[in-house]
Design a protein around this motif. Structure first.
Motif: not given
Length: 416
Positions: A82-96, A113-126
C-alpha cells in the motif's frame, strides 16, 4: 533538441459548452499571446508561475482533474503493498490486490474521513485499516469490519466501500484519474511505440534521489524541454551529447518530447561517456546512439538511454516550490552483477539536476519581480512552445488529452 516545424494543429479555446474546466485566473490576453504561431508567441503570463490562485487552480484541475502519475509500479511489488500519494488537493491510496492488480482509492475512511495512510508513506498488510477507529477494508476496497456496528439496525457494510478512482499501470508507472473518471482512458496510445522497446516495467530501480526545488513545476518542465541553456550551465552534458543534436516528435499535448544523439565514443550519458551497465535488450542500431526525452502531462519527465531509464516525478507543493523524485532503472542482468554500481548514471544526472534546479530557482526569483514580462521563444525552443500552448489551452478550459496530429515526423525510433 533541434527545432522542426510543428505538426500539431493548435486549436482555439473550446466553447464554454464543451469546457472541461472553468477558466484559470490568468489574463486571457496573455494566453492569446502564448497561443500565437511559433516564432511569434510569448511565454505564459508571469502570474502562471507566481500567483497562488493560479497554482490552486492547477492543483485542482491539472493534477486532480485528470490522469496523473503517482508512483512507480515497482513500489507496489506484492499483494498487500500500500502507498499513499498526492493527487491534486487530496491524496490517493494505491493497493496491490491478491489478484495482482493495482487499485486506487481516495485516501479517506468512509466513517469520519481520517486518511487511511499518511501521504508519502507505505505499508504491507492483508487489509486496509483506518488508524482512527479501526474500520477495515479488503484490498479491493469493501468494508469488512466496523467495530461497534455489528448488529446495528440499518447498517449495511456493503454500502460503505472505499471510493474507487480510475487507475492504470503503464510501462512501470501507475497513473490515477483524480477526477473519478471524467478524463476518459489514459491518453498515451501514440507513445507506446516509443517506450515499449525499453521495457521499463522489466528494469530494476537501483537508485532514487529526492529533491526540493524552490521553483514552479512549469519552470522545471520548460527547462527539461530545451538544450538552449546547455552550453552555459552543462559542460559535462555537452561533452557526451551535442546540444543541438536530435529532433522533436510531433506533439499530441498529452506527451511532448524528442531525441538527442550521443557523441562519437560515448556509450551513454555519464561523466566519462562510459557505461557500467548493459544495453537494453530491446534496442538495436540508432537506438543505441540515441537518448529520448519525454514529458507526460502533467508531471512525468522520462529519459530513455541505451542502458538505463531515468524518471522524474514532479509533485507541486506551492507556486514556487516543487518536490522531485528521480529514479534510475537498469537491466536486471546488469544489476545482478556483483560489481554493478549505478553511480556512473546517478552521479552524472545528480550533478546535471542540481545545475538545472539552480537555474530554475533563479528563473523563479526573476519572475517574482513586478517588472518581469513574457519573453519570446528561441528557434531551439519548439518543445517549450508545445508545452506552453498545452498549458495555455488548459487554462482556457480544455482538458489535456491525446490530440491527433496532421503528420508524424520521420524520427529515429528504437527498434527491437
Amino acid at each position: 533538441m533541434v527545432s522542426q516545424p510543428l505538426s500539431a494543429s493548435l486549436s482555439a479555446a473550446p466553447p464554454a459548452s464543451t469546457r472541461a474546466f472553468p477558466p484559470a485566473p490568468v489574463d486571457p490576453g496573455g494566453l492569446a499571446e502564448a497561443l500565437r504561431p511559433f516564432g511569434e508567441s510569448r511565454m505564459l503570463p508571469r502570474a502562471a508561475y507566481t500567483d497562488p490562485a493560479v497554482f490552486e487552480w492547477e492543483r485542482r484541475h491539472f493534477f486532480g482533474g485528470g490522469w496523473m502519475c503517482v508512483a512507480r509500479a515497482s513500489e507496489l511489488r506484492v499483494a498487500g503493498d500500500q502507498l499513499a500519494a498526492d493527487v491534486g488537493a487530496g491524496s490517493v491510496l494505491l493497493v496491490r490486490g491478491e489478484d495482482g492488480a493495482v487499485r486506487a482509492f481516495a485516501n479517506t475512511c468512509r466513517h469520519r474521513g481520517h486518511e487511511l495512510l499518511p501521504c508519502g508513506s507505505a505499508a504491507n498488510a492483508k487489509a486496509i485499516v483506518c488508524p482512527y477507529h479501526s474500520w477495515a477494508y479488503t484490498l479491493s476496497g469493501q468494508l469488512r469490519g466496523a467495530p461497534g456496528f455489528r448488529g446495528t439496525a440499518g447498517f449495511d457494510p456493503s454500502a460503505w466501500p472505499l471510493a474507487a478512482l480510475p487507475c492504470a499501470e503503464w510501462h512501470g508507472l501507475v497513473f490515477v484519474d483524480g477526477s473519478g473518471g471524467a478524463a476518459g482512458p489514459l491518453p498515451l496510445a501514440a507513445l507506446d511505440e516509443v517506450i515499449a522497446p525499453y521495457e521499463p516495467q522489466r528494469l530494476v530501480t537501483a537508485a532514487v534521489h529526492g529533491y526540493d526545488a524552490a521553483a514552479n513545476w512549469k519552470i522545471l518542465t520548460e527547462n527539461y524541454h530545451e538544450c538552449y541553456h546547455c552550453p552555459a550551465i552543462h559542460p559535462e552534458l555537452c561533452r557526451v551529447t551535442p546540444p543541438r543534436s536530435g529532433e522533436n516528435y510531433a506533439s499530441t499535448g498529452a506527451w511532448i518530447g524528442g531525441t538527442m544523439e550521443l557523441r562519437s565514443g560515448a556509450a551513454t550519458m555519464s561523466l566519462d561517456g562510459r557505461s557500467n551497465g548493459v544495453p537494453l535488450r530491446g534496442l538495436l542500431g540508432e537506438a543505441l546512439r540515441t537518448v529520448i526525452y519525454i514529458q507526460i502531462f502533467p508531471n512525468v519527465l522520462l529519459s530513455l538511454h541505451p542502458d538505463y531509464v531515468m524518471t522524474h516525478l514532479l509533485v507541486p507543493v506551492a507556486a514556487d516550490r516543487t518536490r522531485i523524485e528521480c529514479s534510475w532503472a537498469f537491466a536486471p542482468e546488469a544489476t545482478a552483477r556483483a560489481d554493478f554500481d549505478p553511480g556512473y548514471a546517478v552521479d552524472f544526472w545528480d550533478l546535471t539536476n542540481r545545475q538545472d534546479w539552480a537555474a530554475c530557482e533563479a528563473v523563479q526569483r526573476g519572475l517574482s519581480s513586478p517588472h518581469a514580462s513574457p519573453g519570446p521563444l528561441a528557434p531551439d525552443e519548439e518543445t517549450v512552445y508545445a508545452f506552453v500552448t498545452t498549458v495555455a489551452r488548459g487554462y482556457l478550459g480544455e482538458r489535456v488529452v491525446e490530440r491527433a496530429v496532421e503528420a508524424t515526423a520521420e524520427l529515429p525510433l528504437p527498434r527491437g
